[in-house]
Design a protein around this motif. Structure first.
Motif, PDB file in Angstrom:
ATOM      1  N   UNK A 124       0.990  -0.950   0.054  1.00 15.85           N
ATOM      2  CA  UNK A 124      -0.136   0.001   0.128  1.00 15.85           C
ATOM      3  C   UNK A 124       1.112   1.293  -0.139  1.00 15.85           C
ATOM      4  N   UNK A 125       1.951   1.201  -0.253  1.00 14.60           N
ATOM      5  CA  UNK A 125       2.655   2.197   0.022  1.00 14.60           C
ATOM      6  C   UNK A 125       2.440   3.549  -0.360  1.00 14.60           C
ATOM      7  N   UNK A 126       2.018   3.498  -2.041  1.00 14.00           N
ATOM      8  CA  UNK A 126       1.372   4.505  -3.414  1.00 14.00           C
ATOM      9  C   UNK A 126       0.774   5.047  -2.467  1.00 14.00           C
ATOM     10  N   UNK A 127      -0.521   4.763  -0.990  1.00 12.52           N
ATOM     11  CA  UNK A 127      -1.711   4.821  -0.447  1.00 12.52           C
ATOM     12  C   UNK A 127      -1.120   6.220   0.277  1.00 12.52           C
ATOM     13  N   UNK A 128      -2.368   7.312   0.320  1.00 11.79           N
ATOM     14  CA  UNK A 128      -1.777   7.974   1.655  1.00 11.79           C
ATOM     15  C   UNK A 128      -3.069   7.802   2.379  1.00 11.79           C
ATOM     16  N   UNK A 129      -2.861   9.008   3.482  1.00 14.49           N
ATOM     17  CA  UNK A 129      -3.609   8.152   4.744  1.00 14.49           C
ATOM     18  C   UNK A 129      -5.307   7.695   4.680  1.00 14.49           C
ATOM     19  N   UNK A 130      -5.418   9.455   4.251  1.00 14.90           N
ATOM     20  CA  UNK A 130      -7.130   9.752   3.339  1.00 14.90           C
ATOM     21  C   UNK A 130      -7.155   8.534   2.378  1.00 14.90           C
ATOM     22  N   UNK A 131      -6.420   7.473   1.965  1.00 18.55           N
ATOM     23  CA  UNK A 131      -6.913   6.736   1.026  1.00 18.55           C
ATOM     24  C   UNK A 131      -8.086   5.725   1.656  1.00 18.55           C
ATOM     25  N   UNK A 132      -7.651   6.153   3.012  1.00 20.17           N
ATOM     26  CA  UNK A 132      -7.933   4.278   3.675  1.00 20.17           C
ATOM     27  C   UNK A 132      -9.077   5.089   4.560  1.00 20.17           C
ATOM     28  N   UNK A 133      -8.931   6.147   5.122  1.00 16.98           N
ATOM     29  CA  UNK A 133      -9.048   6.683   6.793  1.00 16.98           C
ATOM     30  C   UNK A 133      -9.409   8.027   6.202  1.00 16.98           C
ATOM     31  N   UNK A 134     -10.549   8.417   6.054  1.00 17.65           N
ATOM     32  CA  UNK A 134     -11.514   9.675   5.348  1.00 17.65           C
ATOM     33  C   UNK A 134     -12.657  10.302   6.522  1.00 17.65           C
ATOM     34  N   UNK A 135     -12.794   9.936   7.508  1.00 14.79           N
ATOM     35  CA  UNK A 135     -13.553  11.084   8.323  1.00 14.79           C
ATOM     36  C   UNK A 135     -13.737  10.773  10.024  1.00 14.79           C
ATOM     37  N   UNK A 136     -13.069  11.554  10.517  1.00 15.00           N
ATOM     38  CA  UNK A 136     -13.586  12.352  11.841  1.00 15.00           C
ATOM     39  C   UNK A 136     -11.987  12.350  12.079  1.00 15.00           C
ATOM     40  N   UNK A 137     -11.925  12.577  11.032  1.00 18.82           N
ATOM     41  CA  UNK A 137     -10.292  12.756  11.931  1.00 18.82           C
ATOM     42  C   UNK A 137      -9.537  14.286  12.060  1.00 18.82           C
ATOM     43  N   UNK A 138     -10.523  15.372  11.720  1.00 18.02           N
ATOM     44  CA  UNK A 138      -9.601  16.837  12.176  1.00 18.02           C
ATOM     45  C   UNK A 138      -9.772  16.804  13.275  1.00 18.02           C
ATOM     46  N   UNK A 139     -10.340  16.433  14.577  1.00 15.89           N
ATOM     47  CA  UNK A 139      -9.783  17.144  16.017  1.00 15.89           C
ATOM     48  C   UNK A 139      -9.097  15.660  16.745  1.00 15.89           C
ATOM     49  N   UNK A 140      -8.192  16.272  17.797  1.00 15.21           N
ATOM     50  CA  UNK A 140      -7.018  16.005  18.343  1.00 15.21           C
ATOM     51  C   UNK A 140      -7.540  16.062  19.783  1.00 15.21           C
ATOM     52  N   UNK A 141      -7.760  14.993  20.905  1.00 12.18           N
ATOM     53  CA  UNK A 141      -7.629  13.393  20.626  1.00 12.18           C
ATOM     54  C   UNK A 141      -8.702  13.493  19.265  1.00 12.18           C
ATOM     55  N   UNK A 142      -8.589  12.265  18.615  1.00 15.15           N
ATOM     56  CA  UNK A 142      -9.793  12.030  18.241  1.00 15.15           C
ATOM     57  C   UNK A 142     -11.046  10.788  18.623  1.00 15.15           C
ATOM     58  N   UNK A 143     -12.248  11.289  18.401  1.00 18.43           N
ATOM     59  CA  UNK A 143     -13.078  11.193  18.902  1.00 18.43           C
ATOM     60  C   UNK A 143     -13.261   9.141  18.483  1.00 18.43           C
ATOM     61  N   UNK A 144     -13.514   8.482  19.817  1.00 23.24           N
ATOM     62  CA  UNK A 144     -12.789   7.003  19.738  1.00 23.24           C
ATOM     63  C   UNK A 144     -14.211   6.725  18.120  1.00 23.24           C
ATOM     64  N   UNK A 145     -15.267   7.478  17.898  1.00 24.94           N
ATOM     65  CA  UNK A 145     -16.280   7.094  17.156  1.00 24.94           C
ATOM     66  C   UNK A 145     -14.773   6.532  15.800  1.00 24.94           C
TER      67      UNK A 145
END
Length: 324
Positions: free
Chosen positions: A89-110
């Motif tokens: 998966x080396x060519x994939x960026x994080x957002x290619x798989x993880x695409x929701x709910x990560x805009x806040x830190x610490x991340x919400x459990x959901x």
């Protein structure tokens, strides 16, 4: 929010104080390189793409982790850049798989409850060269991991998507066995004992763990595909136990493992070098139809040549007799 957020913050601070981020892999440090260098590397390294940089400012750190409330285990959230760069998966960026709910830190459990599906993702990306996994899914659905209702068993139970790579040509059989069995033994730790449970019938079990893959005995013999092991893992009662199925010439159980060795040698030395110098070629055994035809043709030509030579000698002898 994620459990034990204070522990996360403390571990992050430890990582920062330990200068874990000050590595060539860090986006902040990487930006000191020339723009052309970064752009060139970003084509190959998904973790250096723009969509990944905010994530990796934290997830580069070796101390990025939290303690799971239910199990009490430390869950590692660090991403090894070198391992990822060699993964499938080396060519994939994080957002290619993880695409929701990560805009806040610490991340919400959901946020982490994404229900990522390998089969569906590969179907969506088939035009980009992702292999179709539907066949593996059919095998997996018959596996003991599913039929015995192993709790929350998924693709990720065996395959770390940030590290996973297919077997590479050039790896020794010992390394192939160690890497494959390591996946099984990470969960089945009871098999590392001198007399492993369910394997008391097997002589020298630890020697077997280092010489043959668990999957060679714990997957169906029929319908095997030489290029990959089956994902239909059998129960203990259904698995192969006959010693002669391994300890015999042309072992069907080991055909996949040693088929890989042959493919590896061909990749390294070329087919003809491997056939001539490494292993004696036996018609019908090495499973290359063109070599079979060439070999059979040479045998026929040799027989015809011997017959023609004998007939020529016979005719010459008759002419000599007649001239006398």
């Amino acid at each position: 929010m994620l459990p034990h957020a204070p522990l996360l913050v403390l571990l992050m601070l430890l990582g920062l104080s330990g200068n874990v981020l000050a590595t060539p892999a860090d986006p902040a440090v990487a930006s000191t390189s020339g723009p052309a260098d970064v752009a060139e590397e970003s084509k190959e390294q998904g973790l250096l793409k723009e969509d990944s940089r905010d994530c990796m400012r934290c997830h580069w750190m070796e101390t990025m982790a939290y303690r799971d409330r239910e199990t009490g285990k430390i869950v590692n959230l660090s991403i090894d850049r070198d391992a990822y760069s060699h993964s499938v998966h080396s060519e994939l960026a994080c957002s290619d798989c993880h695409d929701r709910g990560y805009s806040h830190y610490p991340h919400r459990l959901s946020s982490a409850d994404e229900n990522l599906q390998c089969v569906e993702c590969h179907e969506d990306r088939e035009d980009d060269g992702a292999p179709n996994l539907v066949g593996l899914k059919h095998e997996y659905d018959k596996s003991v991991h599913v039929t015995e209702n192993v709790e929350e068993f998924t693709c990720f139970s065996c395959h770390n998507p940030h590290r996973f790579h297919p077997l590479r040509a050039g790896e020794s059989i010992v390394d192939v066995v160690a890497e494959t069995n390591g996946t099984c033994l990470d969960c089945h730790t009871e098999l590392l004992t001198p007399v492993p449970k369910g394997h008391d019938w097997l002589p020298k079990p630890q020697a077997h763990w280092g010489s043959v893959r668990c999957l060679d005995c714990h997957t169906p013999l029929e319908g095997r595909i030489p290029e990959r092991p089956s994902h239909n893992v059998l129960s203990a009662d259904e698995s192969n136990r006959l010693c002669v199925e391994c300890h015999s010439k042309g072992s069907a159980l080991l055909s996949q493992l040693y088929n890989y060795r042959t493919e590896q040698a061909r990749e390294r030395d070329g087919f003809f070098s491997q056939a001539i110098y490494n292993d004696a070629y036996i018609v019908g055994m090495t499973r290359n139809p063109w070599m079979d035809r060439i070999g059979l043709g040479m045998i026929v030509l040799m027989i015809l040549g011997v017959a023609a030579h004998g007939y020529g000698r016979y005719r010459a002898h008759r002419r000599q007799e007649t001239s006398k």
